[in-house]
Design a protein around this motif. Structure first.
Motif, PDB file in Angstrom:
ATOM      1  N   ALA A  53      56.225  -5.975  -4.475  1.00 59.80           N
ATOM      2  CA  ALA A  53      57.617  -6.445  -4.486  1.00 59.80           C
ATOM      3  C   ALA A  53      57.860  -7.429  -5.625  1.00 59.80           C
ATOM      4  N   ALA A  54      56.847  -8.250  -5.930  1.00 61.11           N
ATOM      5  CA  ALA A  54      57.000  -9.224  -7.015  1.00 61.11           C
ATOM      6  C   ALA A  54      57.163  -8.526  -8.356  1.00 61.11           C
ATOM      7  N   TYR A 110      58.460  -5.326  -8.733  1.00 58.78           N
ATOM      8  CA  TYR A 110      59.751  -4.632  -8.740  1.00 58.78           C
ATOM      9  C   TYR A 110      60.934  -5.593  -8.845  1.00 58.78           C
ATOM     10  N   ARG A 111      60.778  -6.824  -8.365  1.00 57.14           N
ATOM     11  CA  ARG A 111      61.875  -7.787  -8.496  1.00 57.14           C
ATOM     12  C   ARG A 111      62.177  -8.079  -9.962  1.00 57.14           C
ATOM     13  N   ARG A 112      61.135  -8.051 -10.780  1.00 57.04           N
ATOM     14  CA  ARG A 112      61.304  -8.389 -12.194  1.00 57.04           C
ATOM     15  C   ARG A 112      61.543  -7.158 -13.062  1.00 57.04           C
ATOM     16  N   PRO A 140      62.511  -3.158 -12.557  1.00 59.25           N
ATOM     17  CA  PRO A 140      62.864  -2.095 -11.613  1.00 59.25           C
ATOM     18  C   PRO A 140      62.212  -0.755 -11.911  1.00 59.25           C
TER      19      PRO A 140
END
Length: 207
Positions: free
Chosen positions: A57-58, A60-62, A64
């Motif tokens: 998730a870390a 994909y947050r930065r 995409p």
């Protein structure tokens, strides 16, 4: 006295929690490592997260998409071409600048970038071609203009030499021969290009 044959497993040291630029740097480094070991097709966001010791998730947050992550990793890792050499003669300046460009092209990020372009489809390759242009070609042209302008001021170079065709000659030749001929641009290759291509283009008439 009763003793147990079971012993507690030693506690694993917890990884320090990283945030911001420190975490981003770890993710970008992990992406470069993945590229160098498994290539573009084998790189996954999960693998990058594992390499950076963080959660998916870390990542994909930065970033995409895989393309966004790899483009940033390559761009961040390329050596910077910031200062034009000033060694007292246009020939020596050209040699030094071409070596800088060569070192950027064949750095770990530079080599990974060229490999990625070969593995990608046409649309993806265009994205990474932009990284080459912005990270290597445009800085080289900018510094080449400074070198040639300084040579004009010293009287070594003809007054109209700082035009687009002349400025494109070095990056175009280096990219073409690297891709089509497998040239790795040894110091001797750079000297031959400078003496046989660039100096005749720049020379003052009768010089």
């Amino acid at each position: 006295m009763v003793t147990s044959r079971w012993t507690a497993a030693p506690a694993r040291a917890a990884s320090p929690r990283r945030r911001g630029a420190v975490l981003e740097r770890a993710i970008l480094d992990a992406a470069l490592e993945q590229l160098s070991t498994v290539g573009w097709n084998g790189l996954t966001m999960e693998g990058v997260a594992a390499g950076a010791q963080t959660g998916k998730a870390a990542v994909y947050r930065r970033w995409p998409s895989k393309e966004d992550l790899v483009a940033d990793a390559l761009q961040a890792g390329l050596p910077r071409l910031d200062a034009a050499p000033d060694l007292g003669s246009v020939r020596e300046d050209l040699l030094a600048l071409c070596r800088q460009a060569r070192d950027a092209m064949f750095s770990r990020p530079g080599s990974a970038l060229r490999s990625v372009i070969h593995e990608c489809d046409t649309v993806q390759a265009e994205r990474f071609h932009t990284v080459i242009v912005e990270g290597v070609v445009e800085p080289t042209v900018k510094l080449l203009r400074e070198v040639i302008t300084r040579g004009i001021e010293r009287g070594e170079v003809r007054a109209d030499a700082a035009d687009g065709y002349v400025l494109d000659a070095v990056p175009a030749m280096m990219m073409y021969r690297s891709k089509m001929c497998g040239c790795e641009w040894s110091d001797r290759d750079i000297e031959e290009m400078t003496d046989r291509l660039m100096m005749p283009l720049l020379r003052v008439d009768g010089g």
